[in-house]
Structures are given as structure tokens and as C-alpha cells.
Design a protein around this motif. Structure first.
Motif, mmCIF file in Angstrom:
data_model
loop_
_atom_site.group_PDB
_atom_site.id
_atom_site.type_symbol
_atom_site.label_atom_id
_atom_site.label_comp_id
_atom_site.label_asym_id
_atom_site.label_seq_id
_atom_site.Cartn_x
_atom_site.Cartn_y
_atom_site.Cartn_z
ATOM 1 N N ALA A 80 0.848 -1.203 0.000
ATOM 2 C CA ALA A 80 0.000 0.000 0.000
ATOM 3 C C ALA A 80 0.874 1.240 0.000
ATOM 4 C CB ALA A 80 -0.928 -0.016 1.212
ATOM 5 N N GLY A 81 1.980 1.187 0.733
ATOM 6 C CA GLY A 81 2.913 2.304 0.771
ATOM 7 C C GLY A 81 3.545 2.559 -0.590
ATOM 8 N N ARG A 83 2.222 1.918 -3.441
ATOM 9 C CA ARG A 83 1.186 2.535 -4.290
ATOM 10 C C ARG A 83 1.003 4.006 -3.921
ATOM 11 N NH1 ARG A 83 -1.311 -2.677 -3.380
ATOM 12 N NH2 ARG A 83 -2.688 -1.857 -1.758
ATOM 13 N N ALA A 84 0.996 4.291 -2.614
ATOM 14 C CA ALA A 84 0.746 5.666 -2.180
ATOM 15 C C ALA A 84 1.866 6.613 -2.614
ATOM 16 C CB ALA A 84 0.566 5.710 -0.664
ATOM 17 N N TRP A 85 3.102 6.121 -2.610
ATOM 18 C CA TRP A 85 4.244 7.018 -2.826
ATOM 19 C C TRP A 85 4.840 6.953 -4.226
ATOM 20 C CZ3 TRP A 85 5.653 10.790 0.478
ATOM 21 C CH2 TRP A 85 5.130 10.717 1.775
ATOM 22 N N THR A 108 -7.758 13.516 -2.824
ATOM 23 C CA THR A 108 -7.780 12.158 -2.290
ATOM 24 C C THR A 108 -6.519 11.379 -2.689
ATOM 25 O OG1 THR A 108 -10.168 12.205 -2.478
ATOM 26 C CG2 THR A 108 -9.194 10.053 -2.150
ATOM 27 N N GLY A 109 -5.889 11.803 -3.795
ATOM 28 C CA GLY A 109 -4.657 11.147 -4.224
ATOM 29 C C GLY A 109 -3.542 11.225 -3.190
ATOM 30 N N LEU A 111 -4.362 11.417 0.199
ATOM 31 C CA LEU A 111 -4.990 11.098 1.490
ATOM 32 C C LEU A 111 -4.174 10.089 2.286
ATOM 33 C CD1 LEU A 111 -7.596 11.468 3.208
ATOM 34 C CD2 LEU A 111 -8.517 9.494 2.009
ATOM 35 N N TYR A 112 -3.732 9.028 1.607
ATOM 36 C CA TYR A 112 -3.111 7.933 2.349
ATOM 37 C C TYR A 112 -1.614 8.129 2.568
ATOM 38 C CZ TYR A 112 -7.679 5.960 1.801
ATOM 39 O OH TYR A 112 -9.034 5.774 1.867
ATOM 40 N N ARG A 113 -1.114 9.335 2.237
ATOM 41 C CA ARG A 113 0.251 9.663 2.620
ATOM 42 C C ARG A 113 0.266 10.412 3.941
ATOM 43 N NH1 ARG A 113 3.623 12.016 -2.499
ATOM 44 N NH2 ARG A 113 3.255 10.305 -3.949
ATOM 45 N N GLY A 114 -0.922 10.727 4.455
ATOM 46 C CA GLY A 114 -0.974 11.462 5.714
ATOM 47 C C GLY A 114 -0.681 12.937 5.537
ATOM 48 N N VAL A 115 -0.891 13.459 4.323
ATOM 49 C CA VAL A 115 -0.672 14.892 4.074
ATOM 50 C C VAL A 115 -1.868 15.667 4.648
ATOM 51 C CG1 VAL A 115 -0.435 16.621 2.248
ATOM 52 C CG2 VAL A 115 0.601 14.355 1.982
ATOM 53 N N PRO A 116 -1.628 16.793 5.325
ATOM 54 C CA PRO A 116 -2.743 17.568 5.877
ATOM 55 C C PRO A 116 -3.699 18.046 4.778
ATOM 56 C CG PRO A 116 -0.663 18.331 6.778
ATOM 57 C CD PRO A 116 -0.333 17.351 5.705
ATOM 58 N N ARG A 120 -3.125 19.123 0.801
ATOM 59 C CA ARG A 120 -3.692 18.271 -0.257
ATOM 60 C C ARG A 120 -4.471 19.121 -1.250
ATOM 61 N NH1 ARG A 120 -5.641 14.595 3.946
ATOM 62 N NH2 ARG A 120 -7.794 15.132 3.453
ATOM 63 N N ARG A 156 -5.611 13.363 -10.246
ATOM 64 C CA ARG A 156 -5.556 12.636 -8.975
ATOM 65 C C ARG A 156 -4.341 11.702 -8.960
ATOM 66 N NH1 ARG A 156 -10.573 8.985 -8.134
ATOM 67 N NH2 ARG A 156 -9.528 7.846 -9.789
ATOM 68 N N ALA B 3 7.994 4.746 1.913
ATOM 69 C CA ALA B 3 6.769 4.083 1.493
ATOM 70 C C ALA B 3 5.760 3.869 2.604
ATOM 71 C CB ALA B 3 7.111 2.738 0.866
ATOM 72 N N THR B 5 2.557 4.453 4.681
ATOM 73 C CA THR B 5 1.290 5.168 4.520
ATOM 74 C C THR B 5 0.704 5.422 5.888
ATOM 75 O OG1 THR B 5 -0.208 3.308 4.574
ATOM 76 C CG2 THR B 5 0.824 3.799 2.476
ATOM 77 N N ARG B 6 -0.048 6.470 5.938
ATOM 78 C CA ARG B 6 -0.813 6.660 7.165
ATOM 79 C C ARG B 6 -2.027 7.517 6.844
ATOM 80 N NH1 ARG B 6 -0.280 10.529 11.238
ATOM 81 N NH2 ARG B 6 0.582 12.520 10.540
ATOM 82 N N ARG B 8 -4.621 10.005 8.502
ATOM 83 C CA ARG B 8 -4.848 10.807 9.709
ATOM 84 C C ARG B 8 -6.214 10.498 10.302
ATOM 85 N NH1 ARG B 8 -2.383 15.972 10.018
ATOM 86 N NH2 ARG B 8 -0.348 15.885 9.042
ATOM 87 N N LEU B 308 -4.942 3.930 -4.346
ATOM 88 C CA LEU B 308 -4.371 5.204 -3.889
ATOM 89 C C LEU B 308 -3.451 5.017 -2.690
ATOM 90 C CD1 LEU B 308 -7.460 7.582 -4.177
ATOM 91 C CD2 LEU B 308 -5.522 7.386 -5.734
ATOM 92 N N GLY B 309 -3.411 3.790 -2.155
ATOM 93 C CA GLY B 309 -2.473 3.529 -1.062
ATOM 94 C C GLY B 309 -3.124 3.187 0.263
#
Lengths: 226, 394
Positions: A80-81, A83-85, A108-109, A111-116, A120, A156, B3, B5-6, B8, B308-309
Motif C-alpha cells: 500500500a505504501g 502505491r501511495a508514494w 484524495t490522491g 490522502l493515504y500519505r498522511g498529508v494535511p 492536499r 488525482r 513508502a 502510509t498513514r 490521519r 491510492l495507497g
């Protein structure tokens, strides 16, 4: 030149009841910044190949390296990481979230990186400007044309500046003129972003620097564009 | 290779609320099911507590009331209280006040002489002392308590007034009591601690002696005792009232009646809570059903999020949160409705509004628990969906 994607002797056999062999001994190297079209008739294994390149599916055997990392032994969260990065996806059906605005769909692209959320949105705004949709930020996907929706989906995929963009029949739901525009947009990403595009439309395939033909799960031949 | 993911926490909540907002009507209806069940539970607890508060209040006021009544002799004959009983009882130091009533036997009360004498309505005629009102702490609903002891006047108990069909009283309101018309001068409020007063017609001892030859005898003595010495007084009461034959009198503590009623209410509360819990269970099954459907409908969204991760965990959390938010919203609405219902019910019954603190808290906790439980299986299904399969959704 560095390697963005590498498949080594990848086989994919779906388990019973289907027991379909979708890919047989597929080896493929995609260089960083390269644009590649994967073509072939229905059932050739194109989508399976893209899923495996995108770590959405694991091969039955063989190795997949993304940005130099072997993904074989990675756990689900690690994939998943990746894919996210490192990866961006574009689909034939766009897969936009109807209840979110264009801006939020693109955001949303990240979202799963934990960006505020504020960051985003800011980045989403920038990318939407790049794909020519800066006037549509507050619209809902349902208010857009097919071509515009695909541009949103591409934005996205690009908002996280991934190394690789994977597109599965991105022009399949569009008329040919709009399809060519989208294909040109994707082709224009080459150099900075590696693009792998699946299509059975030869005109769209021709916009990519290299074409790879797939038939019955095997790579027939690869040719660089003239 | 960077890599990790998190998702929030704030984003997770935002994603789930957005998912619910996208299906407003469905979310509202399924939350309503939970709201109704929670409202029922809170209202049951609240209404029970409000009426219990009233009873406990009475219990506090009536706990030091004791009665000594005519029992039966060993042979089974009715034994009148010895004539000295009230005076002897008054001499026990912790006794604060005493009043006595005498059962006037063989006398019926009817609306008029035209009513057949068999139709007594179960009303007893009691001779009462003026101190009755104070000792029993029973207010008069109407009129006054036997203001002229020498006249044929009568005060009706709460049930008696209803049996005779007497609501309002004026100078002409009369009942036919033992061959004479008595003027109704007052009606007592209900006396839960002395139901025998509720079904009685009370006349003065003077009149009872004169017309019915009662000779001042008492059949029941009510006494108020120092609250700390109730048991001590109760222990010596039978000997004091009837030294020759203590077993012929019955000593009672009317507040035991209230305790029994509180216990009976508790039994009903248990039953209704059980029914409310079943309603909540049904609502929970409804939520689980809606969430399973939601997962089936949103395969493409699940696939997209994985692309999307999103980790499996992120997808599970999304659906679990949706379910929990849905039932919590229902719970909040249910608690509000339940409190409102309690207030209305207590107001109608004339009880104080007493909602136990535990009711809203338990209501919300139950709603949250139902949401979490109902969301578990759908969330697991969503998380286990292979991303490539999810994305192949037509």
C-alpha cells in the motif's frame, strides 16, 4: 539510464474454479521516464499485467521490481505504501467519488500519505491547473464531460508526483477525438514520469514511445516508435 | 524507499462522514431505527426512575409510620383492640403522634336510599380522629376534615369518592350512610401507605358513638415514630397495645407496601429493558445489513482507495467508523427523544422528572457498541476484498 519497472519471468495463474493462466513467463523492463503502450486483444492479460505492475495483485511466480525494490516479500501495508508514494493509477471508468468536488477528488490522491487536508487541496489545485481544469474545482464529477472526468482522474494520479503512472484503457469510455487528447496528455508526461498505458486502440498506442504486444499472456514483441 | 502510509484520524472521520452524506436517506433511516430503540431504553429507565423517585420520596416520608390493627384471636374470632391501646401506645417514648380509627360494622354507604343496600361498593365506614390527616400526612383533595364533630358529616377516601361518583362537593352533596344522610365535607387525596383509608368513608367518633354505638373502640391505630427507633417500637408495640393477648394484634409498617411497589416496578423495568434491547438488536442487524449492501455497492471505491495507497486496515476503519457514526448519531437522537418522552410522561403522571445519569450514557454506549459490532463483518469483508477484483467491478 535507471529502471522504473521490471518484471522477471512473471506467471499468473488464477486459482480454481477458473484456473486461467493469464501471464506466462513475462519479462519486461521499463526505463525511467519511458512511455509504454501495452496492446493486445481482449483476454490477452493486459489488465492482469497492469495489476501486477501496480502491486494490486501478486504474481504466482516471478519477480516485480518497482523503483529498484523487489516487491515479492513486501507485506500488504508495505505494498500500500508503494502505491501511495510511487504509483499513480488511471482507469477506464474514471472511478471518481461522486459526492466529492473535483478538487477533493484530486486531493484524495494524497490522502493515504498522511498529508494535511489544506496541503492536499493546494497541491490538487496546482495539478488541476496543469490539466486545464482550474475553472472546475467546485464542480461535482457528474457535472463534467467524459474527457474532463478523465482529466480529473489523471490529476488525482499525478498529485503525488509518482514515479510511475499506470493507465488501464484510459480512453476506452471516450470518443476518439477526446481519447486522442487524453493520450496526448499522458504522452506529454514522459521524461519526468514513467507512463505505462493499456489500450487496444492502435492510434492511442502510437502516442507512446514504445509498444508492447501481449497475446495469450505472452509478450509477442516490443517495438520502439519510429 | 519512502513508502509508509498513514491515514490521519481526522481524515478517517471525514472520509466516513462523507460516505454517509453520500447516502443521506439510507443513513437517516437506519440511524432512526437505532434512535427509536435507544429512545425506548432511555424512556423506560427514565419513566421508571421518575415514578420510583416519587415512591422513594414517599418512602422517606412514610418510613416511620407504623400501624397496629385488629388481628384475629387464636380461635379465629375478630379481636377488637383494647380500649386502652391508643393511650398506652402514646406512652412509648419514641412515639411522636398517634391516631386511631374504629371500624363501624354493618353500616353501608350509598349515594342515596334508592340504591339497593347490597351495593356497598366495598366501602367501609370508619370513625376517625381529627389527627388522622396529620399522622398519615394525607392532604385533603377537597373540603375540610370533619370540621363539626357533632354533625353527621363524612369525609370520603380517594377511591370511595370515585366509587360513589362524587367529584366536586358543595353544601348539598350527601351520601346515605347507615340510614342517615351525611353531608360530604371533604375528599382525601390518595394514601398509598394506607389503602384502607382510600376505600373508607370517615365519620367522627362522636357521631359513630351516637348513631352506631361504636363506644369509642378502635380497630386500627396509626403512629409516627422517631425514624431511628422504628424497629424498637415495632418490637414492643403488640405487647403495649394488647398486654393480655399480644398475638391478637398485627403490627405493620405501611412503607413495606411502597417497597413492594418499587420492587414490582423493577420487575417491569427488566421486562421493558429486555424488549428495548431486542429492538436495539433488530436495529443493529439492520445496520449490519445496510453496511453489507454498502460494501457490495462500493467495490469500485474500495478498489480505488487501495490503489491510492489505503491499507486493508484503512478500508476496515472507514466502514467500521461509518457504522459507528451512524449508530452514534442514532444514539444521540434516541437519548434526546427518550429524555423528552420521560419528561412528558413524568409531567402527565405528576411525578418529578428523574432521568438517571446512567441512562443517557448507557444509551450512547449501547449505540456505539451496536455500531461497532454491526460494522465488524462488513468492514472485514471490505478489507479482504482483493484490490484488483474490486477494480474489475463493471
Amino acid at each position: 539510464m535507471t529502471t522504473a519497472l521490471e518484471l522477471h519471468l512473471v506467471n499468473k495463474i488464477y486459482p480454481p474454479p477458473t484456473t486461467v493462466t493469464a501471464l506466462r513467463d513475462v519479462s519486461l523492463v521499463v526505463r525511467t521516464g519511458e512511455t509504454v503502450a501495452i496492446t493486445g486483444p481482449s483476454g490477452a492479460g493486459k489488465t492482469t499485467l497492469l495489476s501486477i505492475l501496480g502491486t494490486l495483485e501478486r504474481p504466482t511466480s516471478g519477480a516485480v521490481r518497482i523503483a529498484g525494490t523487489d516487491t515479492t516479500d513486501l507485506s500488504d501495508p508495505d505494498l500500500a505504501g508503494v502505491r501511495a508514494w510511487h504509483l499513480g493509477f488511471v482507469f477506464q471508468q474514471f472511478f471518481l467519488l461522486d459526492h466529492l468536488s473535483v478538487l477533493d477528488n484530486v486531493a484524495t490522491g494524497l490522502l493515504y500519505r498522511g498529508v494535511p487536508a489544506a496541503t492536499r487541496r493546494a497541491r490538487a489545485g496546482e495539478v488541476l491547473e496543469r490539466v486545464g481544469l482550474s475553472g472546475r474545482l467546485r464542480h461535482r464529477p457528474a457535472q463534467l464531460s467524459g474527457g474532463e472526468r478523465q482529466r480529473v482522474a489523471i490529476a488525482r494520479a499525478l498529485v503525488g508526483q509518482p514515479a510511475v503512472l499506470l493507465a488501464d484503457e484510459p480512453t476506452g469510455n471516450l470518443d476518439s477525438a477526446t481519447g486522442q487528447e487524453i493520450a496526448a496528455l499522458l504522452a506529454g508526461l514522459g521524461g519526468s514520469t514513467t507512463v505505462v498505458l493499456i489500450t487496444h486502440n492502435m492510434e492511442v498506442a502510437a502516442t507512446m514511445a514504445r509498444q508492447v504486444q501481449l497475446r495469450d499472456g505472452r509478450i509477442l514483441d516490443t517495438a520502439d516508435a519510429p | 524507499m519512502k513508502a509508509a502510509t498513514r491515514l490521519r484520524a481526522g481524515d478517517a472521520v471525514a472520509v466516513s462522514t462523507a460516505g454517509l452524506r453520500a447516502r443521506r436517506l439510507r443513513a437517516a433511516l437506519s440511524a432512526l431505527g437505532v434512535a427509536i430503540a435507544i429512545a425506548a431504553l432511555v424512556a423506560v429507565l427514565g419513566v421508571a426512575e421518575s415514578s420510583k423517585a416519587e415512591l422513594l420520596d414517599q418512602l422517606g416520608r412514610q418510613g416511620n409510620l407504623l400501624t397496629v390493627a385488629t388481628g384475629k384471636t387464636f380461635g379465629g374470632d375478630p379481636a377488637p383492640l383494647p380500649a386502652t391501646a391508643p393511650a398506652m401506645i402514646r406512652r412509648i417514648p419514641p412515639v411522636r403522634s398517634v391516631t386511631a380509627v374504629g371500624n363501624v360494622e354493618g353500616v353501608t354507604v350509598r349515594r342515596s336510599a334508592a340504591v339497593p343496600s347490597q351495593q356497598t361498593g366495598g366501602i367501609t365506614v370508619l370513625a376517625a380522629q381529627p389527627s388522622l390527616v396529620d399522622v398519615l400526612a394525607v392532604p385533603l383533595a377537597r373540603g375540610a376534615f370533619l370540621p363539626h364533630p357533632a354533625f353527621p358529616e363524612v369525609v370520603l377516601g380517594d377511591a370511595t369518592a370515585r366509587i360513589l361518583g362524587i367529584g366536586a362537593i358543595d353544601a348539598q352533596t350527601q351520601v346515605y350512610l347507615g340510614g342517615t344522610y351525611f353531608t360530604v365535607v371533604g375528599i382525601l387525596a390518595p394514601t398509598p401507605v394506607a389503602p384502607e383509608i382510600d376505600t373508607a368513608a370517615l365519620i367522627s367518633y362522636d357521631v359513630a358513638d351516637e348513631l352506631f354505638q361504636l363506644q369509642g373502640r378502635s380497630s386500627r391505630v396509626y403512629l409516627r415514630v422517631d425514624p431511628d427507633q422504628v424497629a424498637d417500637v415495632a418490637a414492643v408495640l403488640a405487647f403495649t397495645a394488647a398486654p393480655q393477648d399480644p398475638r391478637s394484634v398485627e403490627v405493620g409498617r405501611p412503607s413495606d407496601l411502597l417497597l413492594a411497589r418499587i420492587a414490582a416496578k423493577g420487575a417491569f423495568v427488566g421486562l421493558f429493558l429486555g424488549l428495548g434491547s431486542i429492538a436495539l438488536l433488530v436495529a443493529g442487524v439492520g445496520i449490519a445489513n445496510i453496511m453489507v449492501i454498502s460494501v457490495l455497492e462500493r467495490r469500485a471505491e474500495i478498489g480505488l482507495r487501495r490503489a491510492l495507497g489505503a491499507r486493508r486496515r484503512d478500508v476496515a476503519v472507514q466502514f467500521l467508523l461509518e457504522s459507528a457514526l451512524l449508530t452514534t448519531a442514532g444514539g444521540v437522537l434516541g437519548v434526546a427523544l427518550g429524555c423528552l418522552a420521560t419528561a412528558v410522561a413524568a409531567h402527565l403522571a405528576g411525578n418529578p422528572v428523574a432521568i438517571p445519569v446512567v441512562a443517557p450514557i448507557a444509551g450512547l454506549a449501547a449505540a456505539l457498541a451496536v455500531g461497532a459490532l454491526a460494522g465488524c463483518y462488513p468492514a472485514l469483508r471490505a478489507a479482504r476484498l482483493p484490490p484488483a477484483d474490486a477494480l474489475r467491478t463493471p
